[in-house]
Scaffold this motif. Structure first.
Motif, PDB file in Angstrom:
ATOM      1  N   LEU A  83       0.820  -1.205   0.000  1.00  0.00           N
ATOM      2  CA  LEU A  83       0.000   0.000   0.000  1.00  0.00           C
ATOM      3  C   LEU A  83       0.855   1.255   0.000  1.00  0.00           C
ATOM      4  N   LEU A  84       0.335   2.282  -0.666  1.00  0.00           N
ATOM      5  CA  LEU A  84       0.910   3.621  -0.636  1.00  0.00           C
ATOM      6  C   LEU A  84      -0.098   4.529   0.058  1.00  0.00           C
ATOM      7  N   ALA A  85       0.364   5.322   0.996  1.00  0.00           N
ATOM      8  CA  ALA A  85      -0.503   6.287   1.667  1.00  0.00           C
ATOM      9  C   ALA A  85      -0.071   7.690   1.281  1.00  0.00           C
ATOM     10  N   VAL A  86      -1.035   8.521   0.921  1.00  0.00           N
ATOM     11  CA  VAL A  86      -0.753   9.893   0.498  1.00  0.00           C
ATOM     12  C   VAL A  86      -1.511  10.865   1.391  1.00  0.00           C
ATOM     13  N   GLY A  87      -0.780  11.826   1.935  1.00  0.00           N
ATOM     14  CA  GLY A  87      -1.392  12.915   2.677  1.00  0.00           C
ATOM     15  C   GLY A  87      -1.476  14.129   1.780  1.00  0.00           C
ATOM     16  N   HIS A  88      -2.676  14.702   1.639  1.00  0.00           N
ATOM     17  CA  HIS A  88      -2.892  15.745   0.639  1.00  0.00           C
ATOM     18  C   HIS A  88      -2.794  17.149   1.223  1.00  0.00           C
ATOM     19  N   LEU A  89      -2.655  18.090   0.318  1.00  0.00           N
ATOM     20  CA  LEU A  89      -2.617  19.509   0.666  1.00  0.00           C
ATOM     21  C   LEU A  89      -4.020  20.043   0.883  1.00  0.00           C
ATOM     22  N   ASP A  90      -4.102  21.117   1.666  1.00  0.00           N
ATOM     23  CA  ASP A  90      -5.361  21.830   1.839  1.00  0.00           C
ATOM     24  C   ASP A  90      -5.384  22.985   0.849  1.00  0.00           C
ATOM     25  N   PHE A  91      -6.284  22.929  -0.112  1.00  0.00           N
ATOM     26  CA  PHE A  91      -6.369  23.975  -1.123  1.00  0.00           C
ATOM     27  C   PHE A  91      -7.605  24.853  -0.934  1.00  0.00           C
ATOM     28  N   ASN A  92      -8.094  24.963   0.298  1.00  0.00           N
ATOM     29  CA  ASN A  92      -9.313  25.748   0.487  1.00  0.00           C
ATOM     30  C   ASN A  92      -9.077  27.254   0.417  1.00  0.00           C
ATOM     31  N   ILE A  93      -7.817  27.639   0.108  1.00  0.00           N
ATOM     32  CA  ILE A  93      -7.577  29.067  -0.136  1.00  0.00           C
ATOM     33  C   ILE A  93      -8.246  29.499  -1.447  1.00  0.00           C
ATOM     34  N   SER A 124      -3.701  20.945   5.661  1.00  0.00           N
ATOM     35  CA  SER A 124      -2.732  20.079   4.998  1.00  0.00           C
ATOM     36  C   SER A 124      -2.143  19.037   5.942  1.00  0.00           C
ATOM     37  N   ILE A 125      -1.832  17.864   5.376  1.00  0.00           N
ATOM     38  CA  ILE A 125      -1.301  16.738   6.145  1.00  0.00           C
ATOM     39  C   ILE A 125       0.207  16.701   5.954  1.00  0.00           C
ATOM     40  N   ASN A 126       0.941  17.013   7.006  1.00  0.00           N
ATOM     41  CA  ASN A 126       2.390  17.162   6.919  1.00  0.00           C
ATOM     42  C   ASN A 126       3.153  15.852   6.979  1.00  0.00           C
ATOM     43  N   SER A 127       2.588  14.855   7.633  1.00  0.00           N
ATOM     44  CA  SER A 127       3.320  13.609   7.851  1.00  0.00           C
ATOM     45  C   SER A 127       2.334  12.461   8.018  1.00  0.00           C
TER      46      SER A 127
END
Length: 357
Positions: A83-93, A124-127
């Protein structure tokens, strides 16, 4: 950067430094993460694309380019590489973008999206980190929380609250019983230790500037790296040894990575040192070429005791026991800017470089 300006991932012979192959990661100017699977395939992640490629044939297994509002902020691979886990950015700007940030799980063999973990973080998810037993996933966010997820079902198990600023790093203990999180901004320059099963806060450590959390292979030592490296007894959390940065200045950033022979490699600026987790002994053993800062390092999976260090556009292969430079690969004019990423094949015969810029 434009696609045509993007710096590709390159495969180099460890024996003679010859360039063997190269591929461009589409969708972004550079790879932010590269790793090699146990069977020798190459995983590459850019700011919006995930790819897997057979390095022997050059055949692309999959390429997933995420949409505009799913930028990749953090990334982790499960211990079995399934499995690959991805933490995404917050683009609600952007008014048209969805609010918050999610964690997504992908099949590492097929590239298929397996799960989107909801409810997601607000920022955003940093880690992100898999537990060593593969059952849980931890995600740390700028929304000041750490979330614990069931990997199989996607269920949100716990929300760990206590940080008063964004959480920059998260890790599980080797026995998967504890979660360690670190915030290194504002008034919450602290590390917190949690019970992974109950979510109970076990202890708060006044450790400043921590951006890397690392356990020794035997699980006995916890290393916290940032403006200094501090080695703690993993069970009692008592301080055992400390290594300060350049004259102890807060601005100095120390990195730490696992190395062969049960050692760690610590580096700051143009200096590197082998660190023994048990004794805390540190011996400076490398000075980067022309004083250039060491930008990345990774332990060789083989027993050949080699660690590749990136300095500028040069990859230097060092023996962690003797401190002797075995060989070096000068990527030179073939590289745009400075390298950021390096990964070694399971048999130690080749290495991959990327992330220049």
């Amino acid at each position: 950067a434009r696609f045509e300006d993007a710096d590709p991932i390159r495969i180099w012979s460890v024996e003679n430094g010859q360039l063997l192959k190269q591929w461009t990661v589409r969708g972004s100017a550079k790879a932010t993460h590269i790793s090699v699977t146990p069977n020798g395939d190459l995983l590459a992640v850019s700011s919006d694309t995930i790819t897997r490629r057979d390095t022997e044939s050059g055949k692309l297994a999959f390429r997933n380019q995420l949409d505009t509002f799913q930028g990749i902020r953090s990334f982790a691979v499960s211990s079995d590489h399934s499995l690959l886990a991805v933490g995404h950015l917050d683009f609600n700007i952007f008014k048209s973008a969805p609010k918050g940030a999610d964690v997504t799980l992908w099949n590492a063999e097929t590239g298929k999206l397996e799960k989107r973990l909801l409810p997601g973080h607000k920022e955003s998810i940093n880690s992100i980190a898999f537990s060593p037993d593969g059952r849980r996933l931890a995600s740390a966010s700028n929304d000041k929380t750490v979330r614990i997820w069931n990997v199989q079902t996607g269920e949100l198990l716990r929300i760990l609250e206590g940080h008063t600023e964004g959480v920059q790093a998260v890790s599980f203990s080797p026995d998967s019983r504890r979660v360690i999180s670190a915030s290194s901004t504002g008034n919450d320059d602290k590390v917190r230790v949690w019970d992974a099963a109950t979510g109970r806060l076990v202890k708060t450590l006044d450790e400043r500037g921590v951006h890397t959390i690392q356990f020794s292979p035997d699980g006995r030592t916890l290393a916290l790296a940032g403006s200094s490296i501090r080695l703690l007894d993993a069970e009692t959390l008592s301080l055992q040894h400390a290594m300060r940065g350049n004259e102890g200045r807060r601005s100095t950033s120390i990195r730490i990575h696992p190395a062969p022979q049960g050692k760690w490699l610590a580096y700051m600026g143009a200096r590197g040192a082998v660190l023994d987790p048990g004794t805390g002994r540190i011996d400076q053993f490398v000075q980067a070429n022309s004083g250039r800062a060491i930008r990345s390092a990774v332990g060789d999976r083989t027993e050949r005791r080699l660690v590749p260090l990136i300095s500028g556009t040069t990859v230097r292969l060092l023996d962690v026991v003797s401190g002797v430079e075995v060989s070096s690969i000068e990527t030179g004019k073939s590289t745009v800017g400075r390298l950021n990423q390096v990964a070694v094949s399971p048999d130690g015969q080749w290495l991959a470089t990327g992330g220049a810029g």
